[in-house]
Design a protein around this motif. Structure first.
Motif, PDB file in Angstrom:
ATOM      1  N   GLU A  27     -17.679 -62.764 -62.558  1.00  0.00           N
ATOM      2  CA  GLU A  27     -18.397 -61.498 -62.568  1.00  0.00           C
ATOM      3  C   GLU A  27     -19.840 -61.711 -62.996  1.00  0.00           C
ATOM      4  O   GLU A  27     -20.528 -60.753 -63.339  1.00  0.00           O
ATOM      5  N   ASP A  28     -20.282 -62.939 -63.024  1.00  0.00           N
ATOM      6  CA  ASP A  28     -21.648 -63.244 -63.406  1.00  0.00           C
ATOM      7  C   ASP A  28     -22.601 -62.785 -62.315  1.00  0.00           C
ATOM      8  O   ASP A  28     -22.203 -62.544 -61.173  1.00  0.00           O
ATOM      9  N   ASN A  29     -23.876 -62.691 -62.666  1.00  0.00           N
ATOM     10  CA  ASN A  29     -24.895 -62.325 -61.696  1.00  0.00           C
ATOM     11  C   ASN A  29     -25.031 -63.410 -60.638  1.00  0.00           C
ATOM     12  O   ASN A  29     -24.954 -64.595 -60.944  1.00  0.00           O
ATOM     13  N   VAL A  30     -25.235 -62.980 -59.411  1.00  0.00           N
ATOM     14  CA  VAL A  30     -25.381 -63.900 -58.293  1.00  0.00           C
ATOM     15  C   VAL A  30     -26.780 -63.746 -57.720  1.00  0.00           C
ATOM     16  O   VAL A  30     -27.216 -62.632 -57.426  1.00  0.00           O
ATOM     17  N   GLY A  31     -27.463 -64.866 -57.553  1.00  0.00           N
ATOM     18  CA  GLY A  31     -28.754 -64.868 -56.897  1.00  0.00           C
ATOM     19  C   GLY A  31     -28.558 -65.239 -55.438  1.00  0.00           C
ATOM     20  O   GLY A  31     -27.623 -65.966 -55.091  1.00  0.00           O
ATOM     21  N   VAL A  32     -29.427 -64.724 -54.589  1.00  0.00           N
ATOM     22  CA  VAL A  32     -29.363 -65.063 -53.170  1.00  0.00           C
ATOM     23  C   VAL A  32     -30.735 -65.541 -52.711  1.00  0.00           C
ATOM     24  O   VAL A  32     -31.762 -65.135 -53.250  1.00  0.00           O
ATOM     25  N   VAL A  33     -30.725 -66.410 -51.709  1.00  0.00           N
ATOM     26  CA  VAL A  33     -31.960 -66.940 -51.162  1.00  0.00           C
ATOM     27  C   VAL A  33     -31.840 -67.017 -49.640  1.00  0.00           C
ATOM     28  O   VAL A  33     -30.783 -67.345 -49.113  1.00  0.00           O
ATOM     29  N   ASP A  34     -32.907 -66.674 -48.964  1.00  0.00           N
ATOM     30  CA  ASP A  34     -32.969 -66.765 -47.507  1.00  0.00           C
ATOM     31  C   ASP A  34     -33.497 -68.153 -47.160  1.00  0.00           C
ATOM     32  O   ASP A  34     -34.708 -68.389 -47.139  1.00  0.00           O
ATOM     33  N   THR A  35     -32.587 -69.087 -46.895  1.00  0.00           N
ATOM     34  CA  THR A  35     -32.980 -70.476 -46.672  1.00  0.00           C
ATOM     35  C   THR A  35     -33.802 -70.654 -45.397  1.00  0.00           C
ATOM     36  O   THR A  35     -34.679 -71.515 -45.352  1.00  0.00           O
ATOM     37  N   VAL A  36     -33.548 -69.836 -44.403  1.00  0.00           N
ATOM     38  CA  VAL A  36     -34.323 -69.929 -43.159  1.00  0.00           C
ATOM     39  C   VAL A  36     -35.780 -69.585 -43.442  1.00  0.00           C
ATOM     40  O   VAL A  36     -36.701 -70.281 -43.007  1.00  0.00           O
ATOM     41  N   ARG A  37     -35.985 -68.534 -44.198  1.00  0.00           N
ATOM     42  CA  ARG A  37     -37.346 -68.123 -44.553  1.00  0.00           C
ATOM     43  C   ARG A  37     -38.020 -69.179 -45.426  1.00  0.00           C
ATOM     44  O   ARG A  37     -39.209 -69.466 -45.248  1.00  0.00           O
ATOM     45  N   VAL A  38     -37.275 -69.770 -46.332  1.00  0.00           N
ATOM     46  CA  VAL A  38     -37.836 -70.812 -47.194  1.00  0.00           C
ATOM     47  C   VAL A  38     -38.338 -71.974 -46.340  1.00  0.00           C
ATOM     48  O   VAL A  38     -39.444 -72.473 -46.538  1.00  0.00           O
ATOM     49  N   GLN A  39     -37.539 -72.386 -45.364  1.00  0.00           N
ATOM     50  CA  GLN A  39     -37.936 -73.501 -44.508  1.00  0.00           C
ATOM     51  C   GLN A  39     -39.157 -73.176 -43.664  1.00  0.00           C
ATOM     52  O   GLN A  39     -39.961 -74.049 -43.371  1.00  0.00           O
ATOM     53  N   LYS A  40     -39.298 -71.925 -43.280  1.00  0.00           N
ATOM     54  CA  LYS A  40     -40.439 -71.523 -42.453  1.00  0.00           C
ATOM     55  C   LYS A  40     -41.709 -71.325 -43.274  1.00  0.00           C
ATOM     56  O   LYS A  40     -42.801 -71.602 -42.791  1.00  0.00           O
ATOM     57  N   GLU A  41     -41.567 -70.821 -44.506  1.00  0.00           N
ATOM     58  CA  GLU A  41     -42.729 -70.387 -45.262  1.00  0.00           C
ATOM     59  C   GLU A  41     -43.133 -71.285 -46.421  1.00  0.00           C
ATOM     60  O   GLU A  41     -44.282 -71.240 -46.853  1.00  0.00           O
ATOM     61  N   ALA A  42     -42.233 -72.069 -46.954  1.00  0.00           N
ATOM     62  CA  ALA A  42     -42.561 -72.880 -48.135  1.00  0.00           C
ATOM     63  C   ALA A  42     -43.513 -74.010 -47.757  1.00  0.00           C
ATOM     64  O   ALA A  42     -43.221 -74.799 -46.855  1.00  0.00           O
ATOM     65  N   PRO A  43     -44.638 -74.099 -48.448  1.00  0.00           N
ATOM     66  CA  PRO A  43     -45.596 -75.168 -48.150  1.00  0.00           C
ATOM     67  C   PRO A  43     -44.988 -76.560 -48.262  1.00  0.00           C
ATOM     68  O   PRO A  43     -45.305 -77.442 -47.471  1.00  0.00           O
ATOM     69  N   LEU A  44     -44.105 -76.768 -49.229  1.00  0.00           N
ATOM     70  CA  LEU A  44     -43.484 -78.080 -49.392  1.00  0.00           C
ATOM     71  C   LEU A  44     -42.628 -78.445 -48.185  1.00  0.00           C
ATOM     72  O   LEU A  44     -42.659 -79.586 -47.711  1.00  0.00           O
ATOM     73  N   ALA A  45     -41.889 -77.496 -47.656  1.00  0.00           N
ATOM     74  CA  ALA A  45     -41.070 -77.750 -46.467  1.00  0.00           C
ATOM     75  C   ALA A  45     -41.963 -78.130 -45.291  1.00  0.00           C
ATOM     76  O   ALA A  45     -41.661 -79.065 -44.541  1.00  0.00           O
ATOM     77  N   LYS A  46     -43.073 -77.433 -45.157  1.00  0.00           N
ATOM     78  CA  LYS A  46     -44.014 -77.734 -44.068  1.00  0.00           C
ATOM     79  C   LYS A  46     -44.587 -79.140 -44.217  1.00  0.00           C
ATOM     80  O   LYS A  46     -44.719 -79.869 -43.232  1.00  0.00           O
ATOM     81  N   ARG A  47     -44.896 -79.528 -45.460  1.00  0.00           N
ATOM     82  CA  ARG A  47     -45.433 -80.880 -45.680  1.00  0.00           C
ATOM     83  C   ARG A  47     -44.408 -81.947 -45.325  1.00  0.00           C
ATOM     84  O   ARG A  47     -44.743 -82.975 -44.743  1.00  0.00           O
TER      85      ARG A  47
END
Length: 139
Positions: A27-47
């Motif tokens: 019942e702990d808090n759950v975080g979510v992340v849009d991995t597709v968006r991270v791959q498209k927008e994160a500068p590190l992924a682009k590098r």
């Protein structure tokens, strides 16, 4: 280029799926992340993608030069060798990206007081979206 993005997605999803399984029934808090968006927008992924592309171009230029001075059989062997080298290089980049993402997600989870962060596609509804924070952290 699409293959590397698919591999990054598969890699991130594997890590996040393990997190889902570890947190089932909690019942702990759950975080979510849009991995597709991270791959498209994160500068590190682009590098990382640019590094892989630069390596591919370097290998391609070398092979073009080798083709002029090698027999057909030797050239095919060299192509295979260089293809393997590119795969090894790409795998190393993927491991480094995964390590970077895992580290940043752990920091974000601690700050946001969530026990687990998973891909948003794994959670039907709800969850604390940490996508923007992850993209900001992956500079």
């Amino acid at each position: 280029m699409k293959a590397i993005k698919k591999k990054f997605t598969a890699l991130v999803l594997t890590v996040l799926a393990a997190g889902v399984l570890a947190g089932c029934g909690s019942e702990d808090n759950v975080g979510v992340v849009d991995t597709v968006r991270v791959q498209k927008e994160a500068p590190l992924a682009k590098r990382y993608i640019e590094k892989r592309e630069a390596k591919r171009e370097e290998i391609q230029k070398k092979l073009e030069q080798d083709k002029l001075s090698m027999s057909e059989e030797d050239f095919r062997k060299e192509q295979q060798k260089q293809g393997q080298e590119l795969e090894i290089y790409s795998a190393g980049i993927q491991r480094q990206f995964k390590a970077d993402v895992d580290g940043k997600l752990a920091e974000i989870a601690k700050k946001k007081d969530v026990s687990i962060i998973v891909d948003q596609r794994a959670v039907p509804k709800g969850g604390i979206d940490v996508t923007d924070e992850l993209i900001a952290e992956l500079q």
